[in-house]
Motif scaffolding. Structure first.
Motif, PDB file in Angstrom:
ATOM      1  N   ARG A   1       0.830  -1.209   0.000  1.00  0.00           N
ATOM      2  CA  ARG A   1       0.000   0.000   0.000  1.00  0.00           C
ATOM      3  C   ARG A   1       0.863   1.257   0.000  1.00  0.00           C
ATOM      4  O   ARG A   1       2.020   1.227   0.434  1.00  0.00           O
ATOM      5  CB  ARG A   1      -0.940  -0.008   1.208  1.00  0.00           C
ATOM      6  CG  ARG A   1      -2.056  -1.049   1.087  1.00  0.00           C
ATOM      7  CD  ARG A   1      -2.932  -1.085   2.313  1.00  0.00           C
ATOM      8  NE  ARG A   1      -3.627   0.173   2.526  1.00  0.00           N
ATOM      9  CZ  ARG A   1      -4.311   0.469   3.627  1.00  0.00           C
ATOM     10  NH1 ARG A   1      -4.350  -0.408   4.625  1.00  0.00           N
ATOM     11  NH2 ARG A   1      -4.922   1.634   3.747  1.00  0.00           N
ATOM     12  N   TRP A   2       0.277   2.357  -0.480  1.00  0.00           N
ATOM     13  CA  TRP A   2       1.039   3.602  -0.587  1.00  0.00           C
ATOM     14  C   TRP A   2       1.110   4.329   0.748  1.00  0.00           C
ATOM     15  O   TRP A   2       0.177   4.282   1.555  1.00  0.00           O
ATOM     16  CB  TRP A   2       0.396   4.517  -1.614  1.00  0.00           C
ATOM     17  CG  TRP A   2       0.571   4.078  -3.034  1.00  0.00           C
ATOM     18  CD1 TRP A   2       1.441   3.122  -3.499  1.00  0.00           C
ATOM     19  CD2 TRP A   2      -0.131   4.569  -4.179  1.00  0.00           C
ATOM     20  NE1 TRP A   2       1.316   2.998  -4.863  1.00  0.00           N
ATOM     21  CE2 TRP A   2       0.365   3.864  -5.301  1.00  0.00           C
ATOM     22  CE3 TRP A   2      -1.131   5.529  -4.358  1.00  0.00           C
ATOM     23  CZ2 TRP A   2      -0.103   4.118  -6.592  1.00  0.00           C
ATOM     24  CZ3 TRP A   2      -1.591   5.780  -5.637  1.00  0.00           C
ATOM     25  CH2 TRP A   2      -1.088   5.078  -6.744  1.00  0.00           C
ATOM     26  N   SER A   3       2.213   5.029   0.930  1.00  0.00           N
ATOM     27  CA  SER A   3       2.382   5.930   2.071  1.00  0.00           C
ATOM     28  C   SER A   3       1.650   7.243   1.799  1.00  0.00           C
ATOM     29  O   SER A   3       1.147   7.473   0.686  1.00  0.00           O
ATOM     30  CB  SER A   3       3.869   6.222   2.282  1.00  0.00           C
ATOM     31  OG  SER A   3       4.383   6.930   1.157  1.00  0.00           O
ATOM     32  N   VAL A   4       1.633   8.124   2.791  1.00  0.00           N
ATOM     33  CA  VAL A   4       1.084   9.467   2.585  1.00  0.00           C
ATOM     34  C   VAL A   4       1.840  10.157   1.456  1.00  0.00           C
ATOM     35  O   VAL A   4       1.245  10.770   0.562  1.00  0.00           O
ATOM     36  CB  VAL A   4       1.179  10.306   3.887  1.00  0.00           C
ATOM     37  CG1 VAL A   4       0.863  11.783   3.600  1.00  0.00           C
ATOM     38  CG2 VAL A   4       0.238   9.762   4.948  1.00  0.00           C
ATOM     39  N   GLY A   5       3.178  10.061   1.485  1.00  0.00           N
ATOM     40  CA  GLY A   5       3.988  10.712   0.461  1.00  0.00           C
ATOM     41  C   GLY A   5       3.738  10.174  -0.928  1.00  0.00           C
ATOM     42  O   GLY A   5       3.657  10.937  -1.906  1.00  0.00           O
ATOM     43  N   GLU A   6       3.600   8.848  -1.056  1.00  0.00           N
ATOM     44  CA  GLU A   6       3.339   8.250  -2.368  1.00  0.00           C
ATOM     45  C   GLU A   6       1.951   8.637  -2.878  1.00  0.00           C
ATOM     46  O   GLU A   6       1.774   8.914  -4.074  1.00  0.00           O
ATOM     47  CB  GLU A   6       3.470   6.732  -2.269  1.00  0.00           C
ATOM     48  CG  GLU A   6       4.909   6.263  -2.127  1.00  0.00           C
ATOM     49  CD  GLU A   6       5.021   4.793  -1.807  1.00  0.00           C
ATOM     50  OE1 GLU A   6       6.016   4.168  -2.216  1.00  0.00           O
ATOM     51  OE2 GLU A   6       4.125   4.254  -1.115  1.00  0.00           O
ATOM     52  N   THR A   7       0.975   8.656  -1.993  1.00  0.00           N
ATOM     53  CA  THR A   7      -0.380   9.052  -2.399  1.00  0.00           C
ATOM     54  C   THR A   7      -0.399  10.511  -2.852  1.00  0.00           C
ATOM     55  O   THR A   7      -1.028  10.851  -3.866  1.00  0.00           O
ATOM     56  CB  THR A   7      -1.379   8.841  -1.245  1.00  0.00           C
ATOM     57  OG1 THR A   7      -1.271   7.505  -0.754  1.00  0.00           O
ATOM     58  CG2 THR A   7      -2.807   9.090  -1.700  1.00  0.00           C
ATOM     59  N   ALA A   8       0.315  11.361  -2.099  1.00  0.00           N
ATOM     60  CA  ALA A   8       0.385  12.780  -2.465  1.00  0.00           C
ATOM     61  C   ALA A   8       1.080  12.968  -3.809  1.00  0.00           C
ATOM     62  O   ALA A   8       0.649  13.773  -4.646  1.00  0.00           O
ATOM     63  CB  ALA A   8       1.111  13.553  -1.377  1.00  0.00           C
ATOM     64  N   GLU A   9       2.149  12.218  -4.030  1.00  0.00           N
ATOM     65  CA  GLU A   9       2.858  12.296  -5.316  1.00  0.00           C
ATOM     66  C   GLU A   9       1.951  11.828  -6.450  1.00  0.00           C
ATOM     67  O   GLU A   9       1.924  12.423  -7.537  1.00  0.00           O
ATOM     68  CB  GLU A   9       4.128  11.446  -5.270  1.00  0.00           C
ATOM     69  CG  GLU A   9       4.951  11.505  -6.545  1.00  0.00           C
ATOM     70  CD  GLU A   9       6.155  10.575  -6.537  1.00  0.00           C
ATOM     71  OE1 GLU A   9       6.739  10.364  -7.611  1.00  0.00           O
ATOM     72  OE2 GLU A   9       6.497  10.041  -5.455  1.00  0.00           O
ATOM     73  N   HIS A  10       1.209  10.748  -6.210  1.00  0.00           N
ATOM     74  CA  HIS A  10       0.263  10.247  -7.219  1.00  0.00           C
ATOM     75  C   HIS A  10      -0.765  11.317  -7.582  1.00  0.00           C
ATOM     76  O   HIS A  10      -1.099  11.488  -8.757  1.00  0.00           O
ATOM     77  CB  HIS A  10      -0.446   8.999  -6.690  1.00  0.00           C
ATOM     78  CG  HIS A  10      -1.611   8.567  -7.530  1.00  0.00           C
ATOM     79  ND1 HIS A  10      -1.479   7.989  -8.774  1.00  0.00           N
ATOM     80  CD2 HIS A  10      -2.966   8.669  -7.305  1.00  0.00           C
ATOM     81  CE1 HIS A  10      -2.674   7.739  -9.278  1.00  0.00           C
ATOM     82  NE2 HIS A  10      -3.597   8.136  -8.412  1.00  0.00           N
TER      83      HIS A  10
END
Length: 201
Positions: A61-70
């Protein structure tokens, strides 16, 4: 008899085409969504520590940072699709091809109905800092808001096919509303990560 002939003539005339411009209400709605989703997104990443930024509930699953980057990558891609659609020739069958799609997007995108695999270009790397994400987001958003506020193009008669068959052909207005609603969808995902019992305090 004359009345019957007139009725037959009226019934045989083609129905008037719908106006392909954004209505004032539609413009106000998309600008409101853009503002709401911007406020929500910036609040979601504000004050997040480096540890929280990188933390993942599970390895897949994505982290906060990965979700924000997405979110930032997706906004760039979706806005590119708005511009591609506007640049495309008028689709004479736009009404038939895009009927009901606006309501469908509103119903399924922001509420996180169904799951989808992110296309490769918008899969996050996890290498961006909160500051980099915020800077990219703000630059892109300013361009999106400007188009939404200023365009006088009859954007509904310009279309582009969505890669997911469930959406099919979308017009440029539908691609435009997709942007803030998609961001709201993933703002909810960030909130879910933060609500996890293991999320660093």
């Amino acid at each position: 008899m004359k009345r019957l002939a007139l009725l037959c003539l009226v019934c045989s005339l083609p129905l008037a085409a719908a106006d392909a411009h954004m209505t004032a209400d539609e413009r106000a709605q998309v600008l409101n969504w853009l503002q709401e989703s911007r406020t929500e997104f910036l609040a979601a990443i504000d004050g997040v520590t480096p540890e929280q930024w990188k933390w993942k509930p599970t390895p897949e699953r994505w982290s906060v940072g990965e979700t924000a980057e997405h979110i930032v990558l997706a906004e760039g891609l979706l806005f590119g699709n708005v511009r591609k659609a506007v640049a495309a020739p008028v689709n004479p069958a736009w009404e038939e091809k895009t009927k009901g799609k606006t309501e469908f997007i509103e119903r399924v995108v922001a509420p996180r109905v169904g799951k989808a695999q992110a296309p490769e270009p918008i899969v996050p790397t996890g290498n961006l800092t909160p500051e980099e994400v915020k800077a990219k987001f703000e630059v892109q958003r300013a361009e999106i808001v400007k188009l939404a506020a200023d365009t006088q193009v009859a954007i509904k008669e310009h279309t582009l096919d969505h890669p997911f068959p469930v959406f099919g052909t979308l017009n440029a207005y539908q691609w435009l509303i997709y942007i803030p609603l998609h961001t709201e969808r993933h703002d909810k995902q960030i909130a879910e990560v933060k609500a996890n019992a293991g999320y660093p305090k």
